[in-house]
Enzyme design. Structure first.
Site, PDB file in Angstrom:
ATOM      1  N   LYS A   1     -31.188 -22.573  22.859  1.00 30.80           N
ATOM      2  CA  LYS A   1     -30.686 -21.629  21.850  1.00 30.80           C
ATOM      3  C   LYS A   1     -31.767 -21.417  20.794  1.00 30.80           C
ATOM      4  O   LYS A   1     -32.214 -22.365  20.146  1.00 30.80           O
ATOM      5  CB  LYS A   1     -29.408 -22.155  21.200  1.00 30.80           C
ATOM      6  CG  LYS A   1     -28.884 -21.250  20.067  1.00 30.80           C
ATOM      7  CD  LYS A   1     -27.671 -21.859  19.377  1.00 30.80           C
ATOM      8  CE  LYS A   1     -26.420 -21.694  20.203  1.00 30.80           C
ATOM      9  NZ  LYS A   1     -25.888 -20.322  20.175  1.00 30.80           N
TER      10      LYS A   1
ATOM     11  N   ASP B   1     -16.033 -21.451  14.088  1.00 35.68           N
ATOM     12  CA  ASP B   1     -16.119 -20.358  15.064  1.00 35.68           C
ATOM     13  C   ASP B   1     -15.529 -20.786  16.406  1.00 35.68           C
ATOM     14  O   ASP B   1     -16.170 -20.661  17.456  1.00 35.68           O
ATOM     15  CB  ASP B   1     -17.567 -19.915  15.227  1.00 35.68           C
ATOM     16  CG  ASP B   1     -17.674 -18.475  15.750  1.00 35.68           C
ATOM     17  OD1 ASP B   1     -16.640 -17.782  15.784  1.00 35.68           O
ATOM     18  OD2 ASP B   1     -18.780 -18.058  16.122  1.00 35.68           O
TER      19      ASP B   1
ATOM     20  N   GLY C   1     -22.953 -16.428  17.577  1.00 36.56           N
ATOM     21  CA  GLY C   1     -22.981 -16.238  16.145  1.00 36.56           C
ATOM     22  C   GLY C   1     -24.201 -16.824  15.476  1.00 36.56           C
ATOM     23  O   GLY C   1     -24.557 -16.431  14.376  1.00 36.56           O
ATOM     24  N   PHE C   2     -24.884 -17.756  16.129  1.00 31.84           N
ATOM     25  CA  PHE C   2     -26.001 -18.418  15.482  1.00 31.84           C
ATOM     26  C   PHE C   2     -27.334 -18.159  16.171  1.00 31.84           C
ATOM     27  O   PHE C   2     -28.365 -18.573  15.670  1.00 31.84           O
ATOM     28  CB  PHE C   2     -25.757 -19.935  15.426  1.00 31.84           C
ATOM     29  CG  PHE C   2     -24.656 -20.311  14.498  1.00 31.84           C
ATOM     30  CD1 PHE C   2     -24.880 -20.456  13.145  1.00 31.84           C
ATOM     31  CD2 PHE C   2     -23.376 -20.508  14.979  1.00 31.84           C
ATOM     32  CE1 PHE C   2     -23.858 -20.805  12.286  1.00 31.84           C
ATOM     33  CE2 PHE C   2     -22.346 -20.857  14.132  1.00 31.84           C
ATOM     34  CZ  PHE C   2     -22.584 -21.006  12.781  1.00 31.84           C
ATOM     35  N   GLY C   3     -27.341 -17.534  17.333  1.00 25.74           N
ATOM     36  CA  GLY C   3     -28.603 -17.288  17.991  1.00 25.74           C
ATOM     37  C   GLY C   3     -28.428 -16.814  19.413  1.00 25.74           C
ATOM     38  O   GLY C   3     -27.321 -16.539  19.877  1.00 25.74           O
TER      39      GLY C   3
ATOM     40  N   GLY D   1     -26.799 -15.459  26.944  1.00 26.89           N
ATOM     41  CA  GLY D   1     -25.846 -14.828  26.043  1.00 26.89           C
ATOM     42  C   GLY D   1     -26.312 -14.920  24.610  1.00 26.89           C
ATOM     43  O   GLY D   1     -27.299 -15.585  24.285  1.00 26.89           O
ATOM     44  N   SER D   2     -25.594 -14.238  23.739  1.00 25.79           N
ATOM     45  CA  SER D   2     -25.882 -14.248  22.310  1.00 25.79           C
ATOM     46  C   SER D   2     -24.627 -14.661  21.576  1.00 25.79           C
ATOM     47  O   SER D   2     -23.528 -14.196  21.890  1.00 25.79           O
ATOM     48  CB  SER D   2     -26.338 -12.867  21.833  1.00 25.79           C
ATOM     49  OG  SER D   2     -27.538 -12.493  22.470  1.00 25.79           O
TER      50      SER D   2
END
Length: 872
Positions: A558, A656, A540-542, A537-538
């Protein structure tokens, strides 16, 4: 091998019990006049089922004995859980007697070593209970059933259901430094009350330093008691009948549940043996007895209060603590003016330099006799009694050292920054030990006629011997050089050929334990992720990829997708800080890569993925979570957030909080991910720094209004998350019609109408605990109040959800929701529908820079239990 114990050997296909026939008395009650002798170590008083025994155990490596209670059925040396004479071992002439007066007396050669002080108190008998508690009993006619118990005089161990009240404390065996010991007790500091670990100086009963504390219990009512329960959870109970509980450690596995299920099926399963021990290294550690299927048995650690040994005061005596290469053990360094102790037992500890003060006091020419040695990036633990003076208006760093030199009683001084303001502490003792601190400088007073580092024990004879030895070594320098060169070449060749196997061993021994992050090369992570081929998955930070380490351990890697503004050193510092945070509801950071421009993080793998896949699934019930699981996830998630808000060393704002960042393990235990990836903030700071991102729908109003961002922004996000857990849908869902697309408004209406079950995920078909639903909705709406001061802290959220607080009042409708409804949901729906169609991918808020700048200070490293006198 002690003859106290039972053994269970097996031969071929036949198993049988083989008991050594020793005189372990299993009488239910021990009468007046009964005795035990140290000269007869095979005799003891044993509990009814043989779990515990009281008697004499050998105090190794001497030929003396301790009066002890121990686990009677375990193999190997006795595991002692109680002893009243730990500091006064007795000879083989010692006797334990329950005298006719009812007094339990330990005597050695006609000298009383210890007594229960229960003469003429109505004691009629004694019993060794199955709980590990030794009891002196009376009768109902005299003084009641229990007159004295060993639980009321604990040693260094807490057994299940053994109460540790405000008046009691655990005391460790003497620390390796010989200067002090550790204790676990309730600490009253100003207006706060908490369970704390302290290091105590033996020669000064008032000199102590608190280096760890449990959750704050200042606001609880009634009697307060710490207890290890049957499930292996360590908690503080309070109130009438101890109905309230605050967990210090909550065991994720309920052993009693498995035990009860086995009993219902007609099977037998021994209850789990546990003990909570205050070790002489200052750590509080929980152990479980593990019977391996292969026949091996041992005590296995389940939890430790302190993960970084350098956070423990006194662990290096008066030396400075550094972590060794494994990042798990303390490596002790000596200050200028002191040397490593010569005896092997204290090989890591340093000699005292207190003689400097005595010499200074008797020397007229004080300043000429001493000088100041500077030790960079070093700080010291100290208490109020260690301080001569605190100088807050110090002009420069060097001045702090000069102030110590001019003060006869000063041993050392510490310079640092407190909220960017310089301070200088003038110290008269260094008994609590030091630690690495990049923001501090230590100045140590040393003798002017000596250079450091040096060995103060050097004499002419030793110098001549070492000089002669060096001459002999120099006779064959070429041969030695060639041998070293050949050895180095061989080691290099072996390293290159065996790198992969070494990586596997390192991963198995270090990564799986995740006590501290392991450093990987970029090639290592390319290999373990198959060149980043399996996308998870993707965020907010990578971007996150699935990987396998050592061929068997799954990890999530990550790859950070933005260039960090700070350098490698700062990155590794932040990684180590995040990696030091251990909580059952936080995803563990196991490793990292900082190579060239590559910045990657290695996390434990969560087999059930993120929470959104389980609460936002379609009408299908394959991934449907029942209400009980949802509510437990909500409570546990709140506990994880409360930990990094209020209990960890560095206060963190997540920024987040959303279902995609709540991961589930194989038991659906939730773990918060991506914490600490936004900048960390010091305990004295209230604003977060730059490079912060959040997701629309979970952002607090202060993000839009450019108000200061505090931990209450996370509380707002958690409230929105909690609503989605209850409703099983997004708070803003354009697949619904205009009346229902905005879930918070609809849910608030059902809450106020007394029909809260209608707000629950429709797929559950009303199967939910209405009281818990009401509680969850009320907490959620308190969390999403527009006014920051009206939102509860995450610690308060946990108490509200667990039911340890009073009745929850109905929260007012948040102003933003009220304005949305008044504006007309139909118009809002049409406007958002147009935006939804035009910008499907616009789901994240870009980087927001606050007006506050951040600068690291020594105060930002403060633990929650820091002394009011210490800059740490």
């Amino acid at each position: 091998m002690s003859s106290f114990h039972f053994y269970f050997p097996s031969v071929g296909l036949f198993s049988f019990f083989c008991f050594f026939l020793v005189s372990l008395a299993t009488e239910p009650h021990i009468g007046l006049g009964s005795k035990l002798k140290a000269s007869e170590p095979n005799r003891a008083w044993v509990s009814a089922n043989g779990t515990f025994a009281i008697g004499f155990t050998r105090f190794k490596p001497t030929d003396r004995f301790l009066l002890s209670i121990w686990f009677a059925q375990l193999p190997g040396d006795p595991t002692i859980v109680w002893s009243p004479n730990r500091n006064s071992p007795v000879t083989k002439e010692a006797v334990l007697e329950l005298e006719a007066t009812g007094n339990l007396v330990l005597s050695d050669q006609n000298t009383v070593v210890w007594t229960s002080n229960t003469s003429n108190h109505g004691v009629e008998s004694a019993v060794m209970s199955e709980s590990g508690n030794f009891l002196l009993l009376g009768t109902e006619v005299t003084a009641g059933p229990t007159i004295w118990q060993s639980f009321s005089q604990p040693s260094d161990t807490l057994l299940p259901n053994q109460p540790l009240t405000v008046s009691l404390e655990l005391t460790s065996n003497p620390s390796p430094s010989r200067h002090g010991h550790y204790s676990l007790k309730m600490l009253q500091q100003h207006t706060s009350l908490s369970l704390g670990l302290t290091y105590n100086i033996n020669l000064d009963p008032h000199a102590n330093y608190s280096y760890w504390s449990g959750p704050d219990i200042s606001n609880v009512t009634g009697d307060v008691t710490a207890v290890l329960d049957d499930t292996g959870s360590f908690k503080i109970v309070y109130g009438e009948s101890s109905i309230g509980a605050v967990y210090v450690y909550k065991n994720p596995v309920d052993d009693n549940r498995n035990y009860n299920n086995s009993s219902n099926l007609g099977l037998t399963k021994n209850p789990v043996l546990r003990r909570l021990v205050l070790e002489n290294n200052g750590n509080l550690r929980l152990y479980r007895w593990d019977n391996d299927m292969n026949g091996s048995s041992q005590w296995v650690p389940e939890w430790a209060a302190v993960s970084n040994p350098c956070d423990i005061a006194g662990i290096c005596g008066n030396g400075v603590c550094n972590l060794d290469r494994t990042k798990k053990n303390a490596d002790c360094l000596c200050l200028p003016g002191s040397v490593k102790l010569p005896d092997q037992e204290n090989a890591k500890l340093c000699s005292d330099n207190s003689s400097l003060v005595q010499e200074c006091e008797s020397n007229i020419n004080r300043n000429g006799s001493f000088k100041i040695s500077t030790v960079q990036e070093t700080n010291y633990y100290f208490s109020e009694r260690s301080v001569i003076e605190n100088i807050s208006d110090i002009s420069n760093v060097r001045k702090c050292g000069e102030m110590c030199l001019s003060d006869c009683k000063c041993v050392a001084s510490v310079y640092g920054l407190d909220d960017e303001k310089p301070y200088c502490w003038i110290l008269k003792s260094l008994n609590f030990g030091g630690f690495r601190d990049p923001g501090s400088t230590l100045f140590v007073k040393t003798r002017a006629n000596e250079s450091y580092p040096s060995n103060s024990n050097n004499n002419d004879s030793k110098s001549r011997k070492s000089h002669g030895l060096r001459q002999k070594v120099l006779v064959i320098p070429i041969v030695v050089g060639m041998l070293v060169l050949v050895a180095l070449l061989g080691m290099l060749l072996y390293y290159n050929l065996d790198r992969k196997r070494t990586l596997k061993r390192a991963a198995k021994n270090s990564l799986i334990l995740c006590d501290s992050p392991v450093s990987f090369t970029y090639r290592d992570l390319q290999n373990c992720t198959n060149n980043f081929s399996q996308l998870l998955g993707s965020g907010g930070f990578g971007t996150v990829y699935k990987g396998t380490v050592a061929g068997e351990t799954l990890v999530a890697v990550k790859r950070l997708d933005r260039a960090l503004s700070h350098g490698e050193r700062e990155f590794i510092t932040e990684v180590n800080t995040i990696g030091s945070m251990h909580h059952m509801n936080l995803v563990r950071l196991c490793g990292y890569c900082s190579e060239d421009s590559h910045r990657l993080l290695v996390y434990e793998y969560m087999i059930n993925g993120s929470l959104d896949k389980w609460i936002f699934s379609s009408e299908q019930t394959a991934n449907l979570l029942d209400w009980r699981t949802r509510f437990e996830i909500a409570v546990a998630t709140a506990q994880g957030i409360a930990y990094f808000h209020e209990q960890c060393r560095n206060r963190i704002i997540h920024c987040d909080i959303k279902p995609e960042n709540i991961l589930l393990d194989d038991n659906f235990c939730p773990k918060v991910s991506d914490f600490g990836l936004a900048k960390m903030m010091g305990r004295e700071h209230s604003h977060v720094v730059t490079m912060i991102r959040g997701t629309r729908g979970y952002l607090a109003p202060e993000w839009v209004s450019n108000r200061p961002i505090t931990v209450k922004a996370d509380v707002y996000s958690y409230g929105m998350l909690l609503l989605e857990i209850v409703g099983g849908r997004r708070n803003l869902d354009m697949s619904y019609d205009a009346e229902d697309f905005f879930y918070p408004g609809w849910a608030y209406k059902e809450l106020t109408n007394g029909t809260s079950l209608k707000a629950v995920d429709k797929r559950l078909q009303g199967v939910a605990e209405e009281e818990e639903v009401v509680k969850a909705l009320k907490v959620a709406f308190w969390c999403i109040q527009d006014e920051v001061s009206m939102r509860p802290s995450m610690g308060e959220v946990v108490k509200l959800l667990e039911g340890t607080s009073d009745e929850i009042n109905l929260p007012p409708m948040p102003q933003t929701i009220l304005e949305l409804i008044e504006e007309g949901l139909e118009d809002v729906y049409r406007a958002m529908r147009r935006e939804f169609n035009n910008q499907l991918s616009s789901l994240t808020v870009n980087t927001i820079t606050t007006s506050q700048s951040y600068r690291s200070s020594s105060r930002s490293h403060a633990t929650c239990s820091y002394s009011s006198m210490s800059p740490r």
